[in-house]
Design a protein around this motif. Structure first.
Motif, short mmCIF file in Angstrom:
data_model
loop_
_atom_site.label_atom_id
_atom_site.label_comp_id
_atom_site.label_asym_id
_atom_site.label_seq_id
_atom_site.Cartn_x
_atom_site.Cartn_y
_atom_site.Cartn_z
N ALA A 120 4.41 54.82 -53.46
CA ALA A 120 4.15 52.87 -54.03
C ALA A 120 4.90 52.04 -53.02
O ALA A 120 6.09 52.60 -54.19
N SER A 121 4.60 51.03 -53.75
CA SER A 121 5.55 49.46 -52.88
C SER A 121 5.27 48.20 -53.34
O SER A 121 3.49 48.65 -53.61
N ASN A 122 5.27 47.25 -53.60
CA ASN A 122 5.21 45.98 -53.55
C ASN A 122 7.02 45.30 -52.87
O ASN A 122 8.05 45.48 -53.24
N ARG A 123 5.85 44.05 -51.95
CA ARG A 123 6.88 42.64 -51.40
C ARG A 123 6.55 42.32 -51.63
O ARG A 123 5.30 41.90 -51.25
N ALA A 124 7.50 41.30 -51.17
CA ALA A 124 6.89 39.46 -50.26
C ALA A 124 6.48 39.21 -49.31
O ALA A 124 6.62 40.54 -48.46
N ILE A 125 5.83 38.41 -49.14
CA ILE A 125 4.82 38.45 -47.54
C ILE A 125 4.88 36.86 -47.07
O ILE A 125 4.91 36.22 -47.82
N ASP A 126 5.99 36.32 -45.67
CA ASP A 126 5.47 34.95 -45.49
C ASP A 126 4.09 34.88 -45.25
O ASP A 126 3.63 35.26 -44.72
N ALA A 127 3.16 33.82 -45.96
CA ALA A 127 2.55 33.61 -45.22
C ALA A 127 1.29 31.86 -45.86
O ALA A 127 2.62 30.38 -46.22
N LYS A 128 0.57 31.86 -44.94
CA LYS A 128 0.57 30.46 -45.08
C LYS A 128 -0.58 29.96 -45.80
O LYS A 128 -1.92 31.11 -45.74
N VAL A 129 -0.94 29.11 -47.07
CA VAL A 129 -2.17 30.04 -47.95
C VAL A 129 -2.95 28.27 -48.04
O VAL A 129 -2.20 27.36 -48.44
N ASN A 130 -3.85 28.25 -48.09
CA ASN A 130 -4.71 26.75 -48.22
C ASN A 130 -5.04 26.57 -49.06
O ASN A 130 -4.92 27.54 -49.85
N ALA A 131 -5.67 25.68 -49.15
CA ALA A 131 -6.10 24.40 -50.59
C ALA A 131 -7.18 25.54 -51.58
O ALA A 131 -6.40 25.33 -52.17
N SER A 132 -7.92 26.54 -50.52
CA SER A 132 -8.70 27.68 -51.52
C SER A 132 -8.47 29.25 -52.19
O SER A 132 -9.01 29.40 -52.90
N ASP A 133 -6.85 29.03 -52.01
CA ASP A 133 -6.08 30.10 -51.76
C ASP A 133 -6.42 30.95 -51.76
O ASP A 133 -6.42 32.14 -52.32
N SER A 134 -6.68 30.77 -50.72
CA SER A 134 -6.74 31.96 -49.48
C SER A 134 -5.93 32.03 -48.80
O SER A 134 -5.32 31.38 -48.71
N ILE A 135 -5.24 33.58 -48.40
CA ILE A 135 -4.21 33.48 -46.97
C ILE A 135 -4.96 32.75 -46.08
O ILE A 135 -5.54 33.68 -45.27
N GLN A 136 -4.37 31.86 -45.59
CA GLN A 136 -5.11 31.80 -43.83
C GLN A 136 -4.48 32.70 -42.64
O GLN A 136 -4.91 32.80 -41.04
N THR A 137 -2.73 32.52 -42.65
CA THR A 137 -1.86 33.81 -41.60
C THR A 137 -1.28 34.09 -42.63
O THR A 137 -0.20 33.68 -43.37
N LEU A 138 -0.97 35.34 -42.07
CA LEU A 138 0.33 35.95 -42.30
C LEU A 138 1.59 36.40 -41.31
O LEU A 138 1.15 35.93 -40.13
N SER A 139 2.67 35.86 -41.36
CA SER A 139 3.71 35.19 -40.57
C SER A 139 4.67 36.00 -40.98
O SER A 139 6.09 34.94 -41.38
N PRO A 140 4.79 37.58 -41.12
CA PRO A 140 6.34 37.97 -41.12
C PRO A 140 7.72 37.36 -40.69
O PRO A 140 7.02 37.16 -39.15
#
Length: 405
Positions: free
Chosen positions: A9-29
């Motif tokens: 099991a794992s849990n980690r934070a990720i760099d991402a661009k979250v748009n106005a509709s609260d969805s991930i537009q791009t994942l940018s680690p």
């Protein structure tokens, strides 16, 4: 023991661009957070994985070795991934369950992989692959593989024969390869056929129908002289790009490569200080795209010297190439400084030169040098973007020092 169970099991934070509709537009680690735009993406989303794997196997000394296992996991993002993110799937959750097995006998080995993928868009997409290698004796070998990967099947961690699942989806693939040794092992014949067919048409998506065939012959005329010939033909096709998806399929492209090589390496030189070997190569390329046919060729000569007293090697090669366009380029792999190499596309008309040397002064130190490039018959655009220039040569030099402790 013969069985084991692993939980993870794992849990980690990720760099991402979250748009106005609260969805991930791009994942940018990224490992760099030095600008305002980078800081705005830092730890904007998170992902978690939980799963288990069980495995059982026979003893290593068994006449037939068998290892089998099953894996299941769930991958979840705290924000749904939007369709514009260009990721493996759309949504927030991906779950998978799979089975795999390996069987090894005295003269064969086989692998089986099967899995079911579920995510927010496609449910219960099942895929499998089966491969086998059989060697009756040292003179003959046979390999087979079949894969079935439907559209929508997702496995961000999976590969088949080195190819990512994402690039193989929505297609059935079949591969057969054979290798033979004959004439007292002086003649070696290798051949394969790799066929891939798309299972369901997608609107305005490149049709995955590809055929790739190769045959290679290598003959050891003497202990010093070796001759080889290789022929490869690969083509793919696509349907008419319209909303009705009607009509017959059109040939998209076909490329035929023919290569002849002769190498002379006496192995044992009469000189106690130097060994020399030669290699001659001729390659012909023909590319057909639609109704247009383009050709290209390369003639190359290489000489290699090994200087024993100073543990060094010098390789000099020169070749003439000519092609009708980039589509009929001759691709040439060239080693560079020690431990590196480049794959170069030779197109239009010119000369290819390459000089490289390696000097091992002592065990913990080596110096290598490479000078290579193309000299064109007429000025042309070299490079692209801001670095583009017009000239008749594209030459590069590199020197490398290697120290070992």
């Amino acid at each position: 023991g013969p069985a084991n169970l692993m939980l993870f099991a794992s849990n980690r934070a990720i760099d991402a661009k979250v748009n106005a509709s609260d969805s991930i537009q791009t994942l940018s680690p990224s490992a760099s957070h030095q600008t305002e735009s980078q800081l705005a993406l830092e730890d904007a989303a998170s992902s978690s994985v939980i799963g288990a794997r069980g495995e059982v196997k026979t003893n290593d000394t068994a006449a037939i070795y068998i290892k089998a296992g099953a894996t299941a996991y769930e991958l979840r993002y705290d924000h749904p991934i939007s369709a514009t993110a260009n990721q493996y799937f759309t949504g927030s959750t991906l779950s998978m369950a799979g089975f795999d097995a390996l069987v090894i006998g005295g003269n064969f080995s086989s692998t089986i992989d099967a899995a079911v993928s579920n995510h927010d868009i496609v449910r219960n997409a099942g895929a499998f692959s089966v491969s086998s290698l059989f060697e009756a004796d040292s003179n003959i070998g046979l390999s087979l593989m079949f894969r079935h990967i439907p559209n929508g099947f997702v496995s961000p961690f999976g590969k088949i024969s080195g190819g990512a699942i994402s690039s193989l989806s929505n297609a059935d693939g079949f591969y057969i390869g054979v290798q033979l040794s004959a004439l007292s092992k002086r003649l070696r014949i290798s051949a394969y056929a790799d066929i891939e067919n798309q299972m369901a048409s997608n609107k305005n998506v490149f049709e995955k129908q590809k055929n790739d065939y190769l045959a290679s012959f290598r003959y050891k005329a003497t202990n010093a002289l070796e001759l080889s010939a290789t022929v490869r033909d690969n083509w793919n096709s696509n349907p008419p790009q319209d909303s009705t998806l009607t009509g017959t399929q059109n040939a998209y492209g076909q490329t035929t490569n023919i290569r002849f090589e002769a190498s002379y390496d006496p192995k044992q030189s009469p000189s106690p200080t130097m060994e020399a070997s030669l290699k001659t190569r001729y390659e012909f390329v023909r590319n057909v795209t639609g109704d247009s046919a383009k050709t290209g060729w390369l003639a190359l000569e290489e000489i290699k010297f090994k200087i024993k007293p100073i543990h060094s090697e010098l390789v000099v090669s020169a070749g003439r190439f000519q092609t009708d366009s980039y589509n009929s380029s001759v691709w040439l792999y060239e080693p560079s400084v020690w431990g590196t190499g480049t794959n170069n596309a030779l197109d239009i008309k010119g000369w290819r030169v390459d000089v490289r040397t390696v000097l091992h002064a002592w065990k913990s130190f080596a110096c290598s040098f490479n000078f290579s490039g193309s000299i064109y018959d007429s000025p042309r655009t070299i490079g692209s973007g801001a670095s583009a220039r017009t000239g008749t040569n594209d030459l590069n030099a590199a020197i490398q020092l290697d120290f070992g402790i």
